[in-house]
Design a protein around this motif. Structure first.
Motif, PDB file in Angstrom:
ATOM      1  N   SER A  27       0.750  -1.211   0.030  1.00 46.50           N
ATOM      2  CA  SER A  27      -0.046   0.008   0.097  1.00 46.50           C
ATOM      3  C   SER A  27       0.698   1.195  -0.100  1.00 46.50           C
ATOM      4  CB  SER A  27      -0.896  -0.097   1.283  1.00 46.50           C
ATOM      5  OG  SER A  27      -1.758  -0.967   1.223  1.00 46.50           O
ATOM      6  N   GLN A  28       0.842   1.993  -1.192  1.00 46.58           N
ATOM      7  CA  GLN A  28       1.564   3.188  -1.031  1.00 46.58           C
ATOM      8  C   GLN A  28       0.636   4.504  -1.540  1.00 46.58           C
ATOM      9  OE1 GLN A  28       4.757   2.899  -3.713  1.00 46.58           O
ATOM     10  NE2 GLN A  28       5.867   4.592  -3.061  1.00 46.58           N
ATOM     11  N   GLY A  29       0.328   5.359  -0.606  1.00 43.23           N
ATOM     12  CA  GLY A  29      -0.494   6.366  -1.044  1.00 43.23           C
ATOM     13  C   GLY A  29      -1.888   6.083  -1.224  1.00 43.23           C
ATOM     14  N   ASN A  30      -2.383   6.319  -2.361  1.00 36.59           N
ATOM     15  CA  ASN A  30      -3.895   5.923  -2.479  1.00 36.59           C
ATOM     16  C   ASN A  30      -3.765   4.686  -3.607  1.00 36.59           C
ATOM     17  OD1 ASN A  30      -4.888   8.262  -1.455  1.00 36.59           O
ATOM     18  ND2 ASN A  30      -4.812   9.557  -3.285  1.00 36.59           N
ATOM     19  N   GLY A  31      -2.606   4.341  -3.703  1.00 37.70           N
ATOM     20  CA  GLY A  31      -2.657   3.031  -4.575  1.00 37.70           C
ATOM     21  C   GLY A  31      -2.399   1.730  -3.666  1.00 37.70           C
ATOM     22  N   ASN A  32      -3.073   0.458  -4.247  1.00 41.59           N
ATOM     23  CA  ASN A  32      -2.721  -0.717  -3.557  1.00 41.59           C
ATOM     24  C   ASN A  32      -2.239  -1.840  -4.615  1.00 41.59           C
ATOM     25  OD1 ASN A  32      -3.484   0.040  -0.868  1.00 41.59           O
ATOM     26  ND2 ASN A  32      -5.535  -0.131  -1.453  1.00 41.59           N
ATOM     27  N   TYR A  33      -1.477  -2.775  -4.001  1.00 41.72           N
ATOM     28  CA  TYR A  33      -0.890  -3.673  -4.893  1.00 41.72           C
ATOM     29  C   TYR A  33      -1.001  -5.125  -4.274  1.00 41.72           C
ATOM     30  CZ  TYR A  33       2.629  -6.487  -7.413  1.00 41.72           C
ATOM     31  OH  TYR A  33       3.440  -7.633  -8.023  1.00 41.72           O
ATOM     32  N   CYS A  34      -1.956  -6.008  -4.840  1.00 42.20           N
ATOM     33  CA  CYS A  34      -2.015  -7.326  -4.213  1.00 42.20           C
ATOM     34  C   CYS A  34      -1.836  -8.313  -5.409  1.00 42.20           C
ATOM     35  CB  CYS A  34      -3.347  -7.476  -3.482  1.00 42.20           C
ATOM     36  SG  CYS A  34      -3.482  -8.932  -2.695  1.00 42.20           S
ATOM     37  N   ARG A  35      -1.046  -9.382  -5.203  1.00 45.88           N
ATOM     38  CA  ARG A  35      -1.175 -10.527  -6.235  1.00 45.88           C
ATOM     39  C   ARG A  35      -0.775 -11.705  -5.386  1.00 45.88           C
ATOM     40  NH1 ARG A  35       1.712  -7.852 -10.863  1.00 45.88           N
ATOM     41  NH2 ARG A  35      -0.395  -7.566 -11.783  1.00 45.88           N
ATOM     42  N   VAL A  36      -1.583 -12.775  -5.930  1.00 40.87           N
ATOM     43  CA  VAL A  36      -1.422 -14.161  -5.312  1.00 40.87           C
ATOM     44  C   VAL A  36      -0.855 -14.917  -6.211  1.00 40.87           C
ATOM     45  CG1 VAL A  36      -2.524 -16.182  -4.466  1.00 40.87           C
ATOM     46  CG2 VAL A  36      -3.331 -13.878  -3.878  1.00 40.87           C
ATOM     47  N   PHE A  37       0.420 -15.722  -5.837  1.00 39.48           N
ATOM     48  CA  PHE A  37       1.033 -16.730  -6.882  1.00 39.48           C
ATOM     49  C   PHE A  37       0.852 -18.221  -6.319  1.00 39.48           C
ATOM     50  CE2 PHE A  37       3.154 -12.765  -7.117  1.00 39.48           C
ATOM     51  CZ  PHE A  37       3.558 -12.477  -8.298  1.00 39.48           C
ATOM     52  N   ARG A  38       0.387 -18.890  -7.275  1.00 36.44           N
ATOM     53  CA  ARG A  38       0.247 -20.378  -6.797  1.00 36.44           C
ATOM     54  C   ARG A  38       1.258 -21.175  -7.831  1.00 36.44           C
ATOM     55  NH1 ARG A  38      -4.951 -18.150  -6.757  1.00 36.44           N
ATOM     56  NH2 ARG A  38      -5.894 -18.126  -4.658  1.00 36.44           N
ATOM     57  N   PHE A  39       1.704 -22.286  -7.310  1.00 37.01           N
ATOM     58  CA  PHE A  39       2.426 -23.064  -8.047  1.00 37.01           C
ATOM     59  C   PHE A  39       1.994 -24.367  -8.287  1.00 37.01           C
ATOM     60  CE2 PHE A  39       4.883 -20.162  -5.753  1.00 37.01           C
ATOM     61  CZ  PHE A  39       5.668 -19.418  -6.557  1.00 37.01           C
ATOM     62  N   ASP A  40       2.427 -25.188  -9.419  1.00 34.56           N
ATOM     63  CA  ASP A  40       1.928 -26.484  -9.697  1.00 34.56           C
ATOM     64  C   ASP A  40       2.637 -27.608  -9.192  1.00 34.56           C
ATOM     65  OD1 ASP A  40      -0.275 -25.579 -11.387  1.00 34.56           O
ATOM     66  OD2 ASP A  40       1.139 -25.492 -13.097  1.00 34.56           O
ATOM     67  N   LYS A  41       3.861 -27.343  -8.663  1.00 34.93           N
ATOM     68  CA  LYS A  41       4.840 -28.237  -7.887  1.00 34.93           C
ATOM     69  C   LYS A  41       4.371 -28.575  -6.704  1.00 34.93           C
ATOM     70  CE  LYS A  41       9.490 -28.325  -6.710  1.00 34.93           C
ATOM     71  NZ  LYS A  41      10.772 -28.751  -7.376  1.00 34.93           N
ATOM     72  N   THR A  42       4.569 -29.754  -6.193  1.00 28.83           N
ATOM     73  CA  THR A  42       3.946 -30.579  -4.917  1.00 28.83           C
ATOM     74  C   THR A  42       5.242 -30.749  -4.213  1.00 28.83           C
ATOM     75  OG1 THR A  42       3.646 -32.543  -5.758  1.00 28.83           O
ATOM     76  CG2 THR A  42       1.694 -30.764  -5.766  1.00 28.83           C
ATOM     77  N   PHE A  43       5.193 -31.075  -2.960  1.00 30.89           N
ATOM     78  CA  PHE A  43       6.220 -31.182  -2.007  1.00 30.89           C
ATOM     79  C   PHE A  43       6.017 -32.128  -0.974  1.00 30.89           C
ATOM     80  CE2 PHE A  43       6.683 -26.874  -3.410  1.00 30.89           C
ATOM     81  CZ  PHE A  43       7.992 -26.749  -3.923  1.00 30.89           C
ATOM     82  N   ALA A  44       6.737 -33.080  -0.598  1.00 32.33           N
ATOM     83  CA  ALA A  44       6.473 -34.287   0.302  1.00 32.33           C
ATOM     84  C   ALA A  44       6.126 -33.452   1.669  1.00 32.33           C
ATOM     85  CB  ALA A  44       7.712 -35.315   0.449  1.00 32.33           C
TER      86      ALA A  44
END
Length: 69
Positions: A27-44
């Motif tokens: 959040s900076q001044g009047n602007g907001n930035y939000c992004r979600v990143f999801r990955f296909d790789k799976t882990f044990a």
């Protein structure tokens, strides 16, 4: 991480493995930035997925000009 808030997350899949994701928020001044990143790789393990999400979030937030999706 700097001017960004990075939130890693893990999710258990149907097969019992774990997937990773993270969100980046700023959040900076009047602007907001939000992004979600999801990955296909799976882990044990949940910890391995969390470390992957943390590392990817750090890389994304440290780039001077992050790529736009």
């Amino acid at each position: 991480m700097g001017k960004y808030v990075v939130s890693p997350a893990t999710h258990q899949t149907v097969s019992g493995r774990f997937s990773a994701s993270f969100s980046v928020q700023r959040s900076q001044g009047n602007g907001n930035y939000c992004r979600v990143f999801r990955f296909d790789k799976t882990f044990a393990s949940r910890e391995a997925a969390r470390m992957f999400a943390v590392t990817q979030g750090w890389l994304q937030s440290s780039m001077p000009n992050p790529p736009a999706c």
